[in-house]
Design a protein around this motif. Structure first.
Motif, short mmCIF file in Angstrom:
data_model
loop_
_atom_site.label_atom_id
_atom_site.label_comp_id
_atom_site.label_asym_id
_atom_site.label_seq_id
_atom_site.Cartn_x
_atom_site.Cartn_y
_atom_site.Cartn_z
N GLY A 1 -9.58 -4.38 4.39
CA GLY A 1 -9.86 -2.96 4.57
C GLY A 1 -10.24 -2.58 5.99
N LEU B 1 -4.22 -1.10 1.16
CA LEU B 1 -5.40 -0.53 0.52
C LEU B 1 -5.64 -1.23 -0.82
N ALA C 1 -8.46 -0.84 -3.12
CA ALA C 1 -9.72 -0.18 -3.46
C ALA C 1 -9.82 0.01 -4.97
N HIS D 1 -8.61 4.55 4.13
CA HIS D 1 -9.23 3.26 4.44
C HIS D 1 -10.70 3.43 4.83
N PHE E 1 -12.82 4.26 1.72
CA PHE E 1 -13.02 3.16 0.77
C PHE E 1 -13.37 1.85 1.48
N ALA F 1 -15.21 -0.65 -0.50
CA ALA F 1 -14.66 -1.00 -1.82
C ALA F 1 -14.38 -2.49 -1.98
#
Lengths: 117, 446
Positions: B298, B321, B323, B374, B377, B380
């Motif tokens: 990330g 990504l 997440a 990005h 999150f 995440a």
């Protein structure tokens, strides 16, 4: 240490789910890899320094490589086969001994060819 | 496809392009397309025999990112099935709990997500770049960066004889292992803690069987994500339908996979044997087995996106990504590649291809979903890959629902709070921990 394509791989045992239900038939690793196209080049794109491997306590490449290309030897080194490599990079990323595995891309046009990736 | 003619041996003058794009995946082809459309000469260098031959993805390509690039792309894109059902499943060895969403809206233009085969999709996008004037050079590895006297990136060295390509700007779209970004000092040589390994089996099944098992029409498809079925290794499972095959696989934390000693294909086998999944795949014949690394760290693990004469896009820039319920990569690759190509074209027009001259790339990405998502999150991955979310909550959730739906007559039904307290206690999770994680999740995803 040179690449050895004759590293023996055992037949995998049938897979049983944790609850004891469905069972998949045994499938040899050769059968699994036979489904993948490789245009094998003459230059090994992986080199392994077995002297470093002998002091490695994890040998994580052996179990983590999805193509099962690495096998421990009796003297504590590593035998490897570059020919059926997915070129993912797992081996050098998990390598515990700095510099034991050098990894480059195979020469242009060679190596794995995915059709259903 | 246009092919580069290698100059006769002994020729010392390298081929010169305005720009060289390395990697004909979605990021590279989008970058080359943007440069070609801007009237720039651009070489698109691909190490495989054809674009997509080295690439693997895990479920869905979200196509709306193509709207400004290929108008009415859905009429020509090589789609397998349009995803109309999305299922998120939490499993233990013998239980499963699904949130299954279906909408026919996703089955009509402009659609939402599609399943595809990268060998076809990536080739299609690369062909767009070629049609616009880019020179596609396949079966060629960019082995290193070429530098000018002042140390700025000035093209690439390839593994062809005399195959040096000179350019004012290089766009590195050479994937998760990006040796060009590493050579430029933008990426560390190894960072297994930010990587996952994706392994995938493609199983042939008749289209009619897929339609029946998944309850969809011939052009409609399903994407399923599975949490908890990866043998205690942080990650997740996935399953999605192609026209005449089903792809099933797992995404596994690299350090945890290495520490576990488990073989990756054993994780897929266990997933396939789950009582909820096995009936969907029964009789499927192995068509292909594949593996690929995924940069899942990330926002906080992204490399600098520009250096003098160099831009980085797609997986090379760690733009996947991961997440939780959003797992996307190809759309981020296309958007970043497109933005990089446009930024490179602007820099070429202004005559300043230094890092400062290329800075509009990052600004562009910050102004759109690529970096906005990005950034939003960024925490995440830590939560999603935590032991509680990966292992303990799936078991607790399944048990909780089992308690609610098990009719234990003559026992009267317990209250909801009572079931929650009892289940949490049985799984050794204090309620305040549960509340803290819920708050954390709300902060990350809210």
């Amino acid at each position: 240490m040179s690449a050895d394509p004759s590293v023996a791989r055992p037949l995998r045992a049938p897979v049983r789910s944790r609850h004891g239900g469905a069972v998949y038939p045994a499938q040899s690793f050769e059968e699994r890899m036979a489904a993948v196209e490789f245009r094998v080049g003459t230059r090994p794109h992986i080199t392994v320094d077995a002297a470093v491997c002998r002091s490695c306590t994890t040998k994580a490449c052996v179990s983590a490589c999805p193509a099962d290309l690495f096998a421990p030897t009796a003297d504590g080194g590593i035998l490897f086969n570059y020919e059926q490599c997915f070129e993912c990079g797992t081996c050098y990323q998990v390598c515990n001994g700095a510099g034991a595995i050098t990894w480059t891309y195979p020469d242009g046009g060679h190596g794995v060819v995915f059709h259903h990736g | 496809m246009a092919e580069l003619v290698v100059p006769p041996s002994g020729e010392s003058v390298p081929f010169r392009f305005d720009a060289v794009v390395v990697g004909a995946g979605p990021a590279g082809s989008a970058a080359a397309l943007a440069l070609a459309r801007a009237g720039r000469s651009v070489a698109l260098v691909e190490r495989g025999p054809f674009p997509g031959s080295k690439n693997v993805y895990g479920g869905v390509v979200y196509g709306r990112v193509l709207d400004p690039i290929v108008p009415r792309w859905w009429e020509e894109v090589p789609v397998e099935r349009w995803v109309v059902r999305r299922s998120t499943m939490v499993v233990t060895g013998s239980q499963s709990l699904s949130v299954d969403y279906r909408t026919q809206t996703w089955g009509d233009a402009p659609y939402n997500g599609m399943t595809t085969l990268r060998a076809r999709f990536d080739r299609w996008l690369a062909d767009k770049a070629v049609e616009a004037g880019a020179t596609l050079v396949t079966s060629t590895v960019a082995t290193g960066l070429r530098r000018d006297a002042r140390g700025r990136v000035a093209g690439v060295v390839t593994d062809r004889p005399d195959g040096e390509l000179a350019a004012s700007v290089v766009v590195a779209c050479d994937g998760v292992n990006s040796f060009l970004a590493k050579e430029a000092g933008l990426l560390p040589r190894t960072a297994p803690e930010h990587l996952t390994l994706g392994v995938k089996e493609v199983l042939d099944l008749p289209p009619a069987t897929i339609d029946e098992r998944f309850g969809v029409g011939r052009t409609e498809g399903v994407d399923m994500e599975v949490l908890g079925g990866t043998g205690g290794i942080a990650g997740g499972g996935f399953l999605y339908t192609n026209t005449a095959s089903v792809s099933v696989g797992a995404v596994l934390s690299l350090p945890q996979l290495a520490a576990s000693g488990t073989r990756p294909e054993a994780v897929i086998a266990e997933l396939k044997a789950h009582p909820t999944i096995e009936p969907l795949l029964r009789g499927g014949r192995l068509r292909e087995y594949s593996a690929h690394l995924i940069p899942e760290g990330g926002y906080d693990t992204m490399p600098p996106l520009a250096a003098d004469g160099l831009l980085v896009a797609g997986d090379a820039a760690a733009l996947t990504l991961a997440a939780g319920i959003w797992l996307e990569g190809v759309n981020f690759a296309i958007a970043s590649g497109w933005a990089a190509g446009q930024a490179a074209a602007r820099a070429l027009a202004s005559g300043d291809c230094s890092a400062a001259g290329l800075a509009s790339y990052r600004a562009d990405l910050e102004g759109q979903f690529v970096l906005a998502d990005h950034k939003r999150f960024r925490a995440a991955p830590g939560l999603v890959l935590s032991d509680r979310v990966q292992n303990r909550y799936p078991e607790m959730l399944c048990d909780l629902v089992e308690q609610l739906f098990t009719v234990a007559n003559p026992e009267p039904k317990p209250g909801g709070w009572q079931v929650l307290r009892r289940t949490a206690a049985r799984h050794g999770i204090p309620l305040r921990q549960l509340a803290a994680d819920a708050l954390r999740a709300a902060r990350i995803f809210g």
